[in-house]
Design a protein around this motif. Structure first.
Motif, mmCIF file in Angstrom:
data_model
loop_
_atom_site.group_PDB
_atom_site.id
_atom_site.type_symbol
_atom_site.label_atom_id
_atom_site.label_comp_id
_atom_site.label_asym_id
_atom_site.label_seq_id
_atom_site.Cartn_x
_atom_site.Cartn_y
_atom_site.Cartn_z
ATOM 1 N N TYR A 205 0.845 -1.178 0.000
ATOM 2 C CA TYR A 205 0.000 0.000 0.000
ATOM 3 C C TYR A 205 0.893 1.244 0.000
ATOM 4 O O TYR A 205 1.982 1.216 0.578
ATOM 5 N N ASP A 237 -6.862 -0.684 -3.887
ATOM 6 C CA ASP A 237 -6.313 -0.430 -2.557
ATOM 7 C C ASP A 237 -4.815 -0.671 -2.490
ATOM 8 O O ASP A 237 -4.100 0.017 -1.756
ATOM 9 N N SER A 360 -7.616 -1.159 5.782
ATOM 10 C CA SER A 360 -8.241 -0.941 4.480
ATOM 11 C C SER A 360 -8.737 -2.251 3.924
ATOM 12 O O SER A 360 -8.023 -3.241 3.929
#
Length: 362
Positions: A205, A237, A360
């Protein structure tokens, strides 16, 4: 002494076939090769699922030039989808001033013709290798294939066949039927989150410690982060490290558990266990097969298709995989970064700067 099919990746010249330019996991592999080319013995890097303007090859060649690494790059064939462009072209990351060959198939034949054995690392569809072996079927015996994909029917998180297989299922089945004992990193071995609504175990990420360390590392690593940021801007994501795991599981023992099995290749790109493999794997390795436990516990159903013998991935040591990926990119610093990366993605720790991680859904 290890047999040719037991030897690790890096013991022979290797061709890396990459659909680099959309999901950044291929770019992570390119950064690994740029950081330590001698470790993997790349003789040729080719692109697949290529676009009209050959943006994937331009991006790959540009990344290597920025890193000061001289490796041969060749633009491969388009997939059956014949894309007009890819993400790195749209994001302005593909350079126009870099040389590369425009004949990947010819370059593949040349490398195979030059060496008695070549490791072929398939990180995209197998369209290029299929075309090369259609031209020279005698060269199939020289190929030791490490392939990202396919997916086992009933064990994949999506309804469509795995991406690399479904882009050209005919080529996929032909190549796997020609080469001896291909080593397949199935999709169930690289997917997996820390829990419902939490981050992917092998996801990178933009705000995690690995991305933070790579922003300050070598040029190829920084290009990976730029590509990752462009990818996330499209609504994703993270980038899951399917392709780096494929490469490193072939080079390092212990990252992924592999088992020799018989498989049936369906025409649509899905793969299933034969009846014998289903029964044997369920009886012999129930603990090792926990990722596909549902498939092994259920009844076997007959499937039509081509039967092959292969080495199939079962489960992954995710902690060891994170460490191997970070070390391949960052050297000795990688072990420390990998631990922080895992903690951050688990959602219960702090980043390298001391900031708390967010959760997330991947």
């Amino acid at each position: 002494m290890l047999s040719p099919h037991e030897a690790r990746l890096g013991a022979a010249p290797a061709i890396f076939d990459m659909d680099i330019g959309t999901d950044p996991d291929d770019t992570c592999v390119a950064a690994m090769l740029a950081a330590r080319p001698a470790r993997f013995q790349p003789a040729l890097l080719v692109t697949s699922d290529e676009t009209h303007e050959q943006g994937r090859a331009r991006f790959l060649a540009g990344l290597l030039r920025a890193a000061g690494v001289d490796l041969p790059v060749a633009a491969g064939l388009p997939s059956l989808r014949r894309r007009a462009s890819c993400l790195v072209e749209e994001a302005g990351l593909a350079r126009d001033d870099v040389p590369f060959s425009r004949d990947a198939v010819g370059e593949i034949v040349r490398v195979l013709d030059t060496h008695p054995r070549v490791d072929y690392v398939g990180l995209g569809p197998l369209t290029n290798l299929d075309a090369a072996l259609l031209r020279r079927p005698d060269l199939a015996a020289r190929v030791r294939l490490f392939q990202m994909g396919p997916a086992l029917a009933g064990a994949y998180r999506r309804e469509a066949a795995q991406y690399n297989a479904r882009l050209d299922p005919g080529a996929f089945a032909r190549v796997l039927g020609q080469v001896e004992a291909p080593r397949l990193l199935f999709s169930h071995s690289s997917w997996g989150s820390f829990g419902e609504g939490m981050r992917q175990k092998l996801g990178v990420y933009p705000d995690d410690p690995l991305a933070g360390a790579l922003r300050k590392a070598h040029p190829a690593a920084r290009m990976f982060v730029r590509h990752l940021e462009a990818w996330v801007e499209t609504g994703k994501d993270c980038s899951i490290m399917h392709d780096p795991l494929t490469v490193l599981s072939a080079a390092l023992p212990g990252l992924v558990d592999f088992e020799e099995v018989s498989l049936v290749l369906r025409e649509d790109g899905w793969v299933a266990l034969t009846e014998a493999a289903h029964g044997a794997l369920g009886a012999r390795a129930p603990a090792r097969g926990k990722v596909i436990a549902g498939v092994l516990a259920g009844p076997w159903a007959p499937v039509e298709g081509r039967t092959i013998e292969a080495r199939m991935s079962l489960d992954t040591d995710d902690e060891a995989a994170r460490r191997a990926i970070a070390e391949a990119l960052l050297g000795e610093e990688g072990a420390r970064v990998a631990e922080a990366w895992g903690t951050w993605n688990r959602g219960g720790g702090t980043s390298m700067t001391g900031e708390r991680g967010s959760i997330s859904k991947a």
